[in-house]
Design an enzyme around this catalytic site. Structure first.
Site: not given
Length: 335
Positions: A53, A57, A60, A97, A129, A189, A261
Site C-alpha cells: 500500500c 498509516c 499498518c 468482509c 462488506c 461501518c 464491534r
C-alpha cells in the site's frame, strides 16, 4: 430516548469520564433497550489483496514504505474468495468482509474482480462488506448494484491527532468516502483505533465525529492497536481493558442502535475481559485466525467463549429497529 446526532464534545466527555462501574451499568441499560444482550454478530475479514500500500498509516504493516514481515500478494482469484466465504459461513459467520491494501479504488480489472466477489458472496445469504480505501460516488453505486451490504472506512482517530498518524490522505477524504457510501444507500461501518499515542480528548473527538454524522454508522469497530515490528508505532504500550471498555460503553450510549464491534486487540484479551466488553455494549466480533495481517483468536476458542457466556450468533440482515420500546436511562449516579 431519541437517537441524537447533536451530541457536544462536553457531553461525550462527561459520559466517557463517568466512574467505570456506573458507565458499564448505563451502557448495559442502553444496550438492552436496543439489542438482544445475548446476541453477537460474527464476522469474518479476509485480505483479498495484501501489502504494497502506498499510504503511510503509522500502525499498518501493509504500507510499502515500512519493513515488516508482510508479503505483498496480488488480488486473490474470485473462486478462492468464494470458497473462503463458504468456509466462514460454515464456521458461523454471517458477515463476510473483504479488504484490499489500496489507497483508493480504481476503475480497472481488479475492481471488476471485486465486484464479482461481492456478487458471489451475496448469493450465499451473507452480509457482504468491503474495505478498499477511498471511493467515488460512482464506484459506491457499482458496489451497491453488485450486492454490497456494508462498507468499512475507519476514521482511525480524532481530526486533531490524525496528522500524527497519516499524511497521505486527509480527514476530509475519509469523511467524503463515508458520504459517498451513504449516498449509495450502503450500510456504513466506521470506527477507529485506540493506542496510537492519542489522549482521551482525541478518543472523545473521534466518537463525537461519528455520533454527529447525519446518520450514525450502522457498525462502529473499536480496535486496540496491535503493534507490529517495522512500523512507527511498534513500541506503543498495550491498551488496557478499561480503556477499551470506556470506548465501547461510550459508543453504545451515544450511538445506541449501532453494532459496536470488538475488533483488533481481542487476541490479547481473556474471556473474562471480553465478557466485560459485551456487558458494556459490544455486540459484534471478527472470527478467524487473522484480521487482515494481525493475529485474532482461533474459531474454536470463540466457540468455547460463546458456550461459556451463553451467547448466540446474530442472523444476517436482521432488522435494525430497537428490540423494545426504549425506557428512560437512569441518571448517572454520584461516585
Amino acid at each position: 430516548m431519541i437517537i441524537r446526532n447533536d451530541w457536544t464534545r462536553e457531553e461525550i466527555t462527561e459520559i466517557y469520564n463517568t466512574p467505570v462501574m456506573d458507565l458499564i451499568y448505563r451502557a448495559a441499560t442502553v444496550h438492552r433497550a436496543y439489542h438482544d444482550p445475548n446476541e453477537v454478530q460474527v464476522c469474518t475479514l479476509l485480505s483479498v489483496k495484501t501489502g504494497g500500500c502506498p499510504e503511510d498509516c503509522a500502525y499498518c504493516p501493509q504500507a510499502a514504505r515500512y519493513h515488516t514481515d508482510v508479503k505483498v500478494e496480488k488480488l486473490m482469484d474470485v473462486d478462492k474468495v468464494i470458497k473462503a466465504a463458504a468456509d466462514a459461513k460454515e464456521a458461523g459467520s454471517t458477515r463476510f468482509c473483504m479488504g484490499a491494501a489500496w489507497r483508493e479504488v480504481r476503475d480497472n480489472r481488479d475492481f471488476d474482480k471485486v465486484l464479482e466477489m461481492v456478487k458471489g458472496v451475496n448469493t450465499m445469504g451473507m452480509e457482504v462488506c468491503c474495505t478498499l480505501g477511498m471511493l467515488t460516488e460512482d464506484q459506491a453505486e457499482k458496489l451497491k448494484d453488485a450486492g454490497l451490504y456494508a462498507y468499512n472506512h475507519n476514521l482511525d482517530t480524532s481530526e486533531e491527532h490524525y496528522e500524527e498518524i497519516i499524511s497521505t490522505r486527509t480527514y476530509d477524504d475519509r469523511l467524503d468516502t463515508l458520504n459517498n457510501v451513504r449516498k449509495a444507500k450502503i450500510s456504513v461501518c466506521s470506527g477507529g483505533i485506540i493506542g496510537l499515542g492519542e489522549n482521551h480528548d482525541d478518543r472523545v473527538g473521534m466518537l463525537h465525529t461519528l455520533a454527529t454524522l447525519v446518520e450514525h454508522p450502522e457498525s462502529v469497530p473499536v480496535n486496540a492497536l496491535v503493534p507490529v515490528e517495522g512500523t512507527p508505532l511498534e513500541d506503543q504500550p498495550r491498551v488496557s481493558i478499561w480503556e477499551m471498555i470506556r470506548m465501547i460503553a461510550t459508543a453504545r450510549i451515544i450511538m445506541p442502535n449501532a453494532m459496536v464491534r470488538l475488533s483488533a486487540g481481542r487476541v490479547r484479551m481473556t474471556v473474562e475481559e471480553q465478557a466485560m466488553c459485551f456487558l458494556a455494549g459490544a455486540n459484534s466480533i471478527f472470527a478467524g485466525d487473522k484480521l487482515l495481517t494481525t493475529p485474532n483468536p482461533e474459531e474454536d476458542l470463540d466457540k468455547q467463549m460463546f458456550q461459556t457466556l451463553n451467547l448466540k450468533p446474530r442472523a444476517s440482515f436482521k432488522d435494525q429497529e430497537p428490540a423494545v420500546e426504549f425506557k428512560q436511562i437512569p441518571e448517572q449516579q454520584e461516585a
